[in-house]
Scaffold this motif. Structure first.
Motif, PDB file in Angstrom:
ATOM      1  N   SER A   9     -11.817  -8.608   2.786  1.00 67.30           N
ATOM      2  CA  SER A   9     -12.442  -8.471   1.471  1.00 67.30           C
ATOM      3  C   SER A   9     -11.599  -9.220   0.448  1.00 67.30           C
ATOM      4  O   SER A   9     -10.370  -9.270   0.559  1.00 67.30           O
ATOM      5  CB  SER A   9     -12.579  -6.996   1.071  1.00 67.30           C
ATOM      6  OG  SER A   9     -11.307  -6.384   0.943  1.00 67.30           O
ATOM      7  N   PHE A  10     -12.278  -9.808  -0.543  1.00 69.78           N
ATOM      8  CA  PHE A  10     -11.591 -10.668  -1.497  1.00 69.78           C
ATOM      9  C   PHE A  10     -11.004  -9.839  -2.637  1.00 69.78           C
ATOM     10  O   PHE A  10     -11.443  -9.898  -3.788  1.00 69.78           O
ATOM     11  CB  PHE A  10     -12.546 -11.723  -2.043  1.00 69.78           C
ATOM     12  CG  PHE A  10     -11.848 -12.936  -2.585  1.00 69.78           C
ATOM     13  CD1 PHE A  10     -11.307 -13.882  -1.729  1.00 69.78           C
ATOM     14  CD2 PHE A  10     -11.728 -13.126  -3.953  1.00 69.78           C
ATOM     15  CE1 PHE A  10     -10.666 -15.010  -2.230  1.00 69.78           C
ATOM     16  CE2 PHE A  10     -11.075 -14.241  -4.456  1.00 69.78           C
ATOM     17  CZ  PHE A  10     -10.545 -15.185  -3.590  1.00 69.78           C
ATOM     18  N   THR A  11      -9.972  -9.056  -2.304  1.00 67.11           N
ATOM     19  CA  THR A  11      -9.249  -8.259  -3.295  1.00 67.11           C
ATOM     20  C   THR A  11      -7.764  -8.598  -3.168  1.00 67.11           C
ATOM     21  O   THR A  11      -7.316  -9.027  -2.094  1.00 67.11           O
ATOM     22  CB  THR A  11      -9.445  -6.753  -3.059  1.00 67.11           C
ATOM     23  OG1 THR A  11      -8.926  -6.408  -1.759  1.00 67.11           O
ATOM     24  CG2 THR A  11     -10.920  -6.392  -3.132  1.00 67.11           C
ATOM     25  N   PRO A  12      -6.984  -8.411  -4.235  1.00 66.28           N
ATOM     26  CA  PRO A  12      -5.560  -8.787  -4.193  1.00 66.28           C
ATOM     27  C   PRO A  12      -4.786  -8.169  -3.032  1.00 66.28           C
ATOM     28  O   PRO A  12      -4.088  -8.878  -2.302  1.00 66.28           O
ATOM     29  CB  PRO A  12      -5.034  -8.300  -5.547  1.00 66.28           C
ATOM     30  CG  PRO A  12      -6.216  -8.391  -6.446  1.00 66.28           C
ATOM     31  CD  PRO A  12      -7.389  -7.987  -5.597  1.00 66.28           C
ATOM     32  N   ASP A  32       0.813  -1.215   0.000  1.00 67.12           N
ATOM     33  CA  ASP A  32       0.000   0.000   0.000  1.00 67.12           C
ATOM     34  C   ASP A  32       0.850   1.270   0.000  1.00 67.12           C
ATOM     35  O   ASP A  32       0.314   2.380  -0.074  1.00 67.12           O
ATOM     36  CB  ASP A  32      -0.960   0.007   1.195  1.00 67.12           C
ATOM     37  CG  ASP A  32      -0.242   0.034   2.535  1.00 67.12           C
ATOM     38  OD1 ASP A  32       0.991  -0.158   2.562  1.00 67.12           O
ATOM     39  OD2 ASP A  32      -0.930   0.243   3.559  1.00 67.12           O
ATOM     40  N   GLU A  86      -5.891  -6.877  -0.219  1.00 64.92           N
ATOM     41  CA  GLU A  86      -6.404  -7.313   1.078  1.00 64.92           C
ATOM     42  C   GLU A  86      -5.973  -8.740   1.391  1.00 64.92           C
ATOM     43  O   GLU A  86      -5.628  -9.069   2.528  1.00 64.92           O
ATOM     44  CB  GLU A  86      -7.932  -7.216   1.103  1.00 64.92           C
ATOM     45  CG  GLU A  86      -8.538  -7.446   2.477  1.00 64.92           C
ATOM     46  CD  GLU A  86      -8.116  -6.404   3.492  1.00 64.92           C
ATOM     47  OE1 GLU A  86      -7.970  -6.760   4.680  1.00 64.92           O
ATOM     48  OE2 GLU A  86      -7.912  -5.240   3.103  1.00 64.92           O
TER      49      GLU A  86
END
Length: 214
Positions: free
Chosen positions: A112-115, A50, A117
Protein backbone atom coordinates in the motif's frame (compact mmCIF):
# COMPACT_ATOMS: atom_id res chain seq x y z
CA UNK A 1 4.74 -18.45 16.07
CA UNK A 2 6.39 -21.60 14.68
CA UNK A 3 9.77 -23.17 15.39
CA UNK A 4 11.31 -21.96 12.11
CA UNK A 5 10.56 -18.32 12.99
CA UNK A 6 12.04 -18.71 16.47
CA UNK A 7 15.16 -20.50 15.20
CA UNK A 8 15.54 -17.86 12.50
CA UNK A 9 15.43 -15.07 15.07
CA UNK A 10 17.90 -16.92 17.31
CA UNK A 11 20.26 -17.47 14.38
CA UNK A 12 20.01 -13.80 13.41
CA UNK A 13 20.70 -12.67 16.96
CA UNK A 14 23.57 -15.13 17.30
CA UNK A 15 25.16 -13.75 14.14
CA UNK A 16 25.06 -10.22 15.53
CA UNK A 17 26.42 -11.33 18.92
CA UNK A 18 29.29 -13.20 17.22
CA UNK A 19 30.21 -10.07 15.29
CA UNK A 20 30.06 -7.83 18.36
CA UNK A 21 32.12 -10.24 20.47
CA UNK A 22 34.67 -10.49 17.68
CA UNK A 23 35.09 -6.71 17.60
CA UNK A 24 35.18 -6.27 21.39
CA UNK A 25 37.52 -9.18 22.04
CA UNK A 26 40.04 -8.29 19.32
CA UNK A 27 39.49 -4.53 19.67
CA UNK A 28 39.50 -4.49 15.90
CA UNK A 29 36.98 -4.38 13.08
CA UNK A 30 39.43 -5.63 10.46
CA UNK A 31 37.72 -7.63 7.74
CA UNK A 32 34.26 -6.27 8.59
CA UNK A 33 32.39 -4.10 6.11
CA UNK A 34 31.19 -0.95 7.79
CA UNK A 35 29.00 -0.27 4.77
CA UNK A 36 27.11 -3.52 5.22
CA UNK A 37 26.57 -2.67 8.89
CA UNK A 38 25.25 0.78 7.97
CA UNK A 39 22.79 -0.87 5.59
CA UNK A 40 21.63 -3.33 8.26
CA UNK A 41 21.13 -0.45 10.71
CA UNK A 42 19.06 1.30 8.05
CA UNK A 43 17.08 -1.91 7.48
CA UNK A 44 16.16 -2.21 11.16
CA UNK A 45 15.39 1.50 11.50
CA UNK A 46 12.96 1.62 8.56
CA UNK A 47 11.36 -1.74 9.39
CA UNK A 48 10.76 -1.21 13.08
CA UNK A 49 9.09 2.19 12.99
CA UNK A 50 5.93 0.31 13.91
CA UNK A 51 7.33 0.07 17.43
CA UNK A 52 5.67 3.45 17.94
CA UNK A 53 2.34 2.52 16.34
CA UNK A 54 1.64 -1.19 16.73
CA UNK A 55 2.18 -3.58 19.65
CA UNK A 56 2.27 -7.24 18.62
CA UNK A 57 3.84 -9.01 21.59
CA UNK A 58 6.51 -8.60 24.25
CA UNK A 59 8.76 -11.02 22.33
CA UNK A 60 8.35 -9.03 19.11
CA UNK A 61 9.06 -5.70 20.80
CA UNK A 62 12.09 -6.95 22.74
CA UNK A 63 13.67 -8.54 19.66
CA UNK A 64 13.18 -5.38 17.61
CA UNK A 65 14.76 -3.19 20.28
CA UNK A 66 17.71 -5.60 20.65
CA UNK A 67 18.36 -5.66 16.90
CA UNK A 68 18.22 -1.86 16.71
CA UNK A 69 20.58 -1.35 19.65
CA UNK A 70 23.06 -3.97 18.43
CA UNK A 71 23.05 -2.54 14.89
CA UNK A 72 23.96 0.95 16.07
CA UNK A 73 26.52 -0.30 18.57
CA UNK A 74 28.22 -2.18 15.73
CA UNK A 75 28.30 0.91 13.52
CA UNK A 76 29.64 2.97 16.46
CA UNK A 77 32.44 0.48 17.09
CA UNK A 78 33.47 0.42 13.43
CA UNK A 79 33.38 4.13 12.70
CA UNK A 80 34.17 5.62 16.12
CA UNK A 81 35.64 3.38 18.83
CA UNK A 82 37.87 1.20 16.62
CA UNK A 83 37.95 3.36 13.49
CA UNK A 84 41.76 3.07 13.24
CA UNK A 85 41.38 -0.65 12.52
CA UNK A 86 38.69 -0.16 9.88
CA UNK A 87 39.82 -1.17 6.39
CA UNK A 88 38.15 1.61 4.42
CA UNK A 89 40.34 0.96 1.37
CA UNK A 90 38.85 -2.49 0.79
CA UNK A 91 35.36 -1.57 1.99
CA UNK A 92 34.79 0.27 -1.25
CA UNK A 93 31.42 -0.95 -2.50
CA UNK A 94 29.38 2.03 -3.72
CA UNK A 95 26.18 2.09 -1.68
CA UNK A 96 24.27 4.19 -4.23
CA UNK A 97 24.29 1.15 -6.52
CA UNK A 98 22.01 -0.52 -3.94
CA UNK A 99 20.13 2.38 -2.37
CA UNK A 100 18.90 4.00 -5.58
CA UNK A 101 17.27 0.92 -7.17
CA UNK A 102 15.96 -0.33 -3.80
CA UNK A 103 14.34 3.05 -3.12
CA UNK A 104 12.78 3.15 -6.57
CA UNK A 105 11.49 -0.42 -6.31
CA UNK A 106 9.95 0.21 -2.89
CA UNK A 107 7.83 2.99 -4.40
CA UNK A 108 6.82 0.87 -7.39
CA UNK A 109 6.15 -2.48 -5.68
CA UNK A 110 4.54 -2.35 -2.24
CA UNK A 111 1.40 -3.50 -0.46
CA UNK A 112 0.00 0.00 0.00
CA UNK A 113 1.24 3.47 -0.87
CA UNK A 114 1.65 4.80 2.68
CA UNK A 115 4.85 6.09 4.36
CA UNK A 116 5.22 3.21 6.85
CA UNK A 117 4.42 0.57 4.25
CA UNK A 118 6.90 2.01 1.75
CA UNK A 119 9.59 2.16 4.43
CA UNK A 120 8.82 -1.45 5.46
CA UNK A 121 9.07 -2.53 1.82
CA UNK A 122 12.31 -0.57 1.46
CA UNK A 123 13.74 -2.46 4.45
CA UNK A 124 12.79 -5.84 2.95
CA UNK A 125 14.40 -5.06 -0.40
CA UNK A 126 17.47 -3.51 1.22
CA UNK A 127 18.04 -6.46 3.54
CA UNK A 128 18.21 -8.79 0.55
CA UNK A 129 21.30 -6.97 -0.75
CA UNK A 130 22.80 -5.46 2.44
CA UNK A 131 25.41 -8.22 2.71
CA UNK A 132 26.89 -7.47 -0.73
CA UNK A 133 29.47 -4.90 0.52
CA UNK A 134 30.75 -7.55 2.99
CA UNK A 135 30.96 -10.24 0.32
CA UNK A 136 32.60 -7.75 -2.03
CA UNK A 137 35.17 -6.91 0.64
CA UNK A 138 35.98 -10.60 1.16
CA UNK A 139 36.38 -11.14 -2.58
CA UNK A 140 38.63 -8.09 -2.77
CA UNK A 141 40.93 -9.14 0.07
CA UNK A 142 40.79 -12.81 -0.91
CA UNK A 143 40.13 -14.19 2.58
CA UNK A 144 38.09 -13.85 5.76
CA UNK A 145 38.77 -14.52 9.42
CA UNK A 146 37.11 -17.65 10.80
CA UNK A 147 34.97 -15.68 13.25
CA UNK A 148 33.72 -13.49 10.39
CA UNK A 149 32.73 -16.58 8.42
CA UNK A 150 30.77 -17.83 11.45
CA UNK A 151 28.92 -14.51 11.49
CA UNK A 152 28.07 -14.84 7.80
CA UNK A 153 27.00 -18.46 8.19
CA UNK A 154 24.47 -17.71 10.93
CA UNK A 155 23.24 -14.67 9.02
CA UNK A 156 22.61 -16.85 5.98
CA UNK A 157 21.06 -19.56 8.13
CA UNK A 158 18.61 -17.00 9.48
CA UNK A 159 17.37 -16.28 5.96
CA UNK A 160 17.14 -19.98 5.09
CA UNK A 161 15.08 -20.63 8.23
CA UNK A 162 12.77 -17.76 7.38
CA UNK A 163 12.10 -19.36 3.99
CA UNK A 164 11.09 -22.50 5.89
CA UNK A 165 8.91 -20.27 8.10
CA UNK A 166 7.11 -18.88 5.05
CA UNK A 167 6.56 -22.37 3.62
CA UNK A 168 5.14 -23.48 6.97
CA UNK A 169 2.84 -20.46 7.20
CA UNK A 170 1.61 -21.00 3.66
CA UNK A 171 0.62 -24.59 4.42
CA UNK A 172 -0.84 -23.92 7.90
CA UNK A 173 -2.26 -20.39 7.56
CA UNK A 174 -2.52 -19.96 3.79
CA UNK A 175 -0.34 -16.85 4.30
CA UNK A 176 1.93 -15.68 1.50
CA UNK A 177 3.82 -12.39 1.24
CA UNK A 178 5.34 -12.20 -2.22
CA UNK A 179 7.61 -9.24 -1.45
CA UNK A 180 9.14 -10.87 1.65
CA UNK A 181 9.46 -14.32 0.06
CA UNK A 182 11.07 -13.20 -3.20
CA UNK A 183 13.48 -10.86 -1.39
CA UNK A 184 14.38 -13.60 1.08
CA UNK A 185 15.08 -16.09 -1.69
CA UNK A 186 17.29 -13.55 -3.50
CA UNK A 187 19.21 -12.90 -0.29
CA UNK A 188 19.70 -16.62 0.38
CA UNK A 189 21.05 -17.11 -3.16
CA UNK A 190 23.84 -14.64 -2.40
CA UNK A 191 24.97 -16.95 0.41
CA UNK A 192 25.02 -20.18 -1.62
CA UNK A 193 28.68 -20.07 -2.65
CA UNK A 194 29.66 -19.01 0.83
CA UNK A 195 27.74 -21.91 2.40
CA UNK A 196 29.64 -24.33 0.18
CA UNK A 197 33.01 -22.86 1.14
CA UNK A 198 32.01 -22.76 4.81
CA UNK A 199 31.18 -26.48 4.86
CA UNK A 200 34.13 -27.61 2.75
CA UNK A 201 36.78 -25.38 4.32
CA UNK A 202 35.89 -23.62 7.57
CA UNK A 203 34.22 -26.60 9.25
CA UNK A 204 37.31 -28.65 8.39
CA UNK A 205 39.59 -26.17 10.11
CA UNK A 206 40.82 -24.44 6.97
CA UNK A 207 40.85 -20.71 6.40
CA UNK A 208 38.28 -19.41 3.96
CA UNK A 209 40.01 -17.89 0.97
CA UNK A 210 38.67 -16.67 -2.34
CA UNK A 211 40.33 -15.99 -5.67
CA UNK A 212 41.61 -12.44 -5.81
CA UNK A 213 39.87 -10.26 -8.41
CA UNK A 214 41.92 -9.57 -11.51
Amino acid sequence: MNIFRILGDVSHLLAIIILLLKIMKSKSCAGISGKSQILFALVFTTRYLDLFTNFISVYNTVMKVIFLICAYITVYMIYVKFRKTFDSENDSFRLEFLLVPVTGLSFLENHSFTPLEILWTFSIYLESVAILPQLFMISKTGEAETITTHYLFFLGLYRALYIANWVWRYHTENFYDQIAVVSGVVQTIFYCDFFYLYVTKVLKGKKLSLPMPV
